[in-house]
Design a protein around this motif. Structure first.
Motif, PDB file in Angstrom:
ATOM      1  N   THR A  27     119.862  55.996  66.588  1.00 44.12           N
ATOM      2  CA  THR A  27     120.283  55.694  67.885  1.00 44.12           C
ATOM      3  C   THR A  27     119.219  54.618  68.553  1.00 44.12           C
ATOM      4  O   THR A  27     119.297  54.074  69.752  1.00 44.12           O
ATOM      5  CB  THR A  27     119.841  57.065  68.624  1.00 44.12           C
ATOM      6  OG1 THR A  27     118.611  57.610  68.478  1.00 44.12           O
ATOM      7  CG2 THR A  27     121.142  57.934  68.493  1.00 44.12           C
ATOM      8  N   ARG A  28     117.958  54.496  67.710  1.00 45.19           N
ATOM      9  CA  ARG A  28     116.969  53.607  68.283  1.00 45.19           C
ATOM     10  C   ARG A  28     116.408  52.936  66.951  1.00 45.19           C
ATOM     11  O   ARG A  28     115.886  53.437  65.840  1.00 45.19           O
ATOM     12  CB  ARG A  28     115.825  54.253  68.856  1.00 45.19           C
ATOM     13  CG  ARG A  28     116.351  54.961  70.142  1.00 45.19           C
ATOM     14  CD  ARG A  28     115.088  55.773  70.640  1.00 45.19           C
ATOM     15  NE  ARG A  28     114.778  56.918  69.979  1.00 45.19           N
ATOM     16  CZ  ARG A  28     114.033  57.610  70.210  1.00 45.19           C
ATOM     17  NH1 ARG A  28     112.954  57.475  71.067  1.00 45.19           N
ATOM     18  NH2 ARG A  28     113.570  58.716  69.365  1.00 45.19           N
ATOM     19  N   VAL A  29     116.211  51.363  67.257  1.00 47.44           N
ATOM     20  CA  VAL A  29     115.148  50.829  66.308  1.00 47.44           C
ATOM     21  C   VAL A  29     113.689  50.964  66.763  1.00 47.44           C
ATOM     22  O   VAL A  29     113.488  50.404  68.048  1.00 47.44           O
ATOM     23  CB  VAL A  29     115.376  49.453  66.046  1.00 47.44           C
ATOM     24  CG1 VAL A  29     114.670  48.613  65.449  1.00 47.44           C
ATOM     25  CG2 VAL A  29     116.985  49.318  65.461  1.00 47.44           C
ATOM     26  N   MET A  30     112.807  51.868  66.184  1.00 45.46           N
ATOM     27  CA  MET A  30     111.575  51.932  66.712  1.00 45.46           C
ATOM     28  C   MET A  30     110.643  50.879  66.509  1.00 45.46           C
ATOM     29  O   MET A  30     109.517  50.862  67.241  1.00 45.46           O
ATOM     30  CB  MET A  30     111.210  53.194  66.021  1.00 45.46           C
ATOM     31  CG  MET A  30     111.998  54.544  66.247  1.00 45.46           C
ATOM     32  SD  MET A  30     112.329  55.185  67.955  1.00 45.46           S
ATOM     33  CE  MET A  30     110.541  55.889  68.156  1.00 45.46           C
ATOM     34  N   CYS A  31     110.741  50.112  65.372  1.00 48.32           N
ATOM     35  CA  CYS A  31     109.740  49.157  65.262  1.00 48.32           C
ATOM     36  C   CYS A  31     109.917  48.294  64.402  1.00 48.32           C
ATOM     37  O   CYS A  31     111.152  48.141  63.883  1.00 48.32           O
ATOM     38  CB  CYS A  31     108.392  49.891  64.357  1.00 48.32           C
ATOM     39  SG  CYS A  31     108.714  50.556  63.185  1.00 48.32           S
ATOM     40  N   LEU A  32     109.296  46.998  64.672  1.00 50.02           N
ATOM     41  CA  LEU A  32     110.059  45.782  63.645  1.00 50.02           C
ATOM     42  C   LEU A  32     108.486  45.125  63.226  1.00 50.02           C
ATOM     43  O   LEU A  32     107.488  45.335  63.972  1.00 50.02           O
ATOM     44  CB  LEU A  32     110.588  44.502  64.466  1.00 50.02           C
ATOM     45  CG  LEU A  32     111.984  45.376  65.138  1.00 50.02           C
ATOM     46  CD1 LEU A  32     112.430  43.870  65.927  1.00 50.02           C
ATOM     47  CD2 LEU A  32     112.962  45.201  63.830  1.00 50.02           C
ATOM     48  N   ALA A  33     108.731  44.502  62.058  1.00 48.49           N
ATOM     49  CA  ALA A  33     107.463  43.573  61.596  1.00 48.49           C
ATOM     50  C   ALA A  33     108.044  42.569  60.914  1.00 48.49           C
ATOM     51  O   ALA A  33     108.953  42.626  60.065  1.00 48.49           O
ATOM     52  CB  ALA A  33     106.641  44.749  60.731  1.00 48.49           C
ATOM     53  N   SER A  34     107.244  41.459  60.642  1.00 51.71           N
ATOM     54  CA  SER A  34     107.255  40.462  59.837  1.00 51.71           C
ATOM     55  C   SER A  34     106.356  40.621  58.697  1.00 51.71           C
ATOM     56  O   SER A  34     105.188  40.679  58.843  1.00 51.71           O
ATOM     57  CB  SER A  34     107.217  39.089  60.485  1.00 51.71           C
ATOM     58  OG  SER A  34     107.296  38.052  59.613  1.00 51.71           O
ATOM     59  N   PHE A  35     106.935  40.577  57.525  1.00 50.86           N
ATOM     60  CA  PHE A  35     105.896  40.787  56.180  1.00 50.86           C
ATOM     61  C   PHE A  35     106.448  39.887  55.011  1.00 50.86           C
ATOM     62  O   PHE A  35     107.707  40.044  54.694  1.00 50.86           O
ATOM     63  CB  PHE A  35     105.812  42.343  55.792  1.00 50.86           C
ATOM     64  CG  PHE A  35     105.022  42.552  54.773  1.00 50.86           C
ATOM     65  CD1 PHE A  35     103.538  42.392  54.780  1.00 50.86           C
ATOM     66  CD2 PHE A  35     105.652  43.230  53.684  1.00 50.86           C
ATOM     67  CE1 PHE A  35     102.940  42.587  53.836  1.00 50.86           C
ATOM     68  CE2 PHE A  35     104.691  43.516  52.475  1.00 50.86           C
ATOM     69  CZ  PHE A  35     103.343  42.977  52.473  1.00 50.86           C
ATOM     70  N   LYS A  36     105.780  39.131  54.552  1.00 52.83           N
ATOM     71  CA  LYS A  36     106.347  38.372  53.414  1.00 52.83           C
ATOM     72  C   LYS A  36     107.469  37.524  53.585  1.00 52.83           C
ATOM     73  O   LYS A  36     108.354  37.447  52.685  1.00 52.83           O
ATOM     74  CB  LYS A  36     106.223  39.086  52.052  1.00 52.83           C
ATOM     75  CG  LYS A  36     104.863  39.557  51.611  1.00 52.83           C
ATOM     76  CD  LYS A  36     104.656  40.331  50.294  1.00 52.83           C
ATOM     77  CE  LYS A  36     103.258  40.486  49.929  1.00 52.83           C
ATOM     78  NZ  LYS A  36     103.118  41.268  48.472  1.00 52.83           N
TER      79      LYS A  36
END
Length: 194
Positions: A27-36
């Protein structure tokens, strides 16, 4: 809430957003990050508390460390750290998540991760602790922020700015600046205290 297709969008300029496709079922995307060079997304518990990686073409399921809301992702020192509602993990590849902290000092929700002075820090609920990672499973309390009555303090965000660490805390929308362990300066409360 009922699980449904969860999506992530990339900003293309102006008023244009491009859909990167379905990311699991939550129901939700809680977080995002850019990694490698890849995008990582953490889902809520309705989506199984899973993490996904986008390789530019498709999303890959990286598993769920514990099935709780996948709250934070933070790249630091060439490694990827993550926090669920109550636990902290180090990503070891594919579907492997190494636990580096469980329900620390009785805190059962972690809402923020940041790097300050080269060390991982976590913002928590309900006591409003900010914790510092010292390696293995060792954490220390750098301060307890928020209102003094009851356990109703949530460190919603941590950020490093101009060599200082700041914390945003609810329920009074307070902003604190870290000075030293046990010593935080209240910068401002952004709401009326009535």
């Amino acid at each position: 809430g009922k699980a449904s297709p969860t999506h992530v969008f990339v900003y293309d300029g102006g008023k244009s957003w491009r859909d990167l496709g379905q990311v699991g079922n939550g129901t939700r995307v809680m977080c995002l990050a850019s990694f490698k060079g890849e995008i990582y997304a953490g889902l809520d518990r309705n989506g199984g508390g899973k993490c996904f990686k986008y390789d530019g073409q498709q999303w890959h399921d990286l598993g769920a460390p514990d099935g709780r809301n996948f709250e934070c992702l933070l790249p630091m020192g060439g490694r990827l750290y993550a926090a669920t509602h109550g636990n902290v993990y180090l990503y070891e590849g594919v579907e492997r998540w190494k636990s580096i902290g469980n329900e620390l000092f009785g805190e059962d929700q972690i809402h923020a991760l940041t790097v300050f002075n080269g060390k991982l820090h976590a913002g928590c609920w309900p006591a409003g602790y900010v914790l510092r990672y010292e390696g293995d499973m060792n954490w220390v309390i750098t301060g307890q922020l928020g209102i003094t009555r009851g356990k109703n303090n949530e460190v919603m965000d941590l950020v490093t700015y101009n060599g200082k660490m700041y914390a945003g805390v609810i329920p009074r929308a307070e902003v604190y600046r870290y000075e030293s362990d046990g010593n935080w300066t209240l910068m401002k409360s952004l709401v009326s205290k009535s």
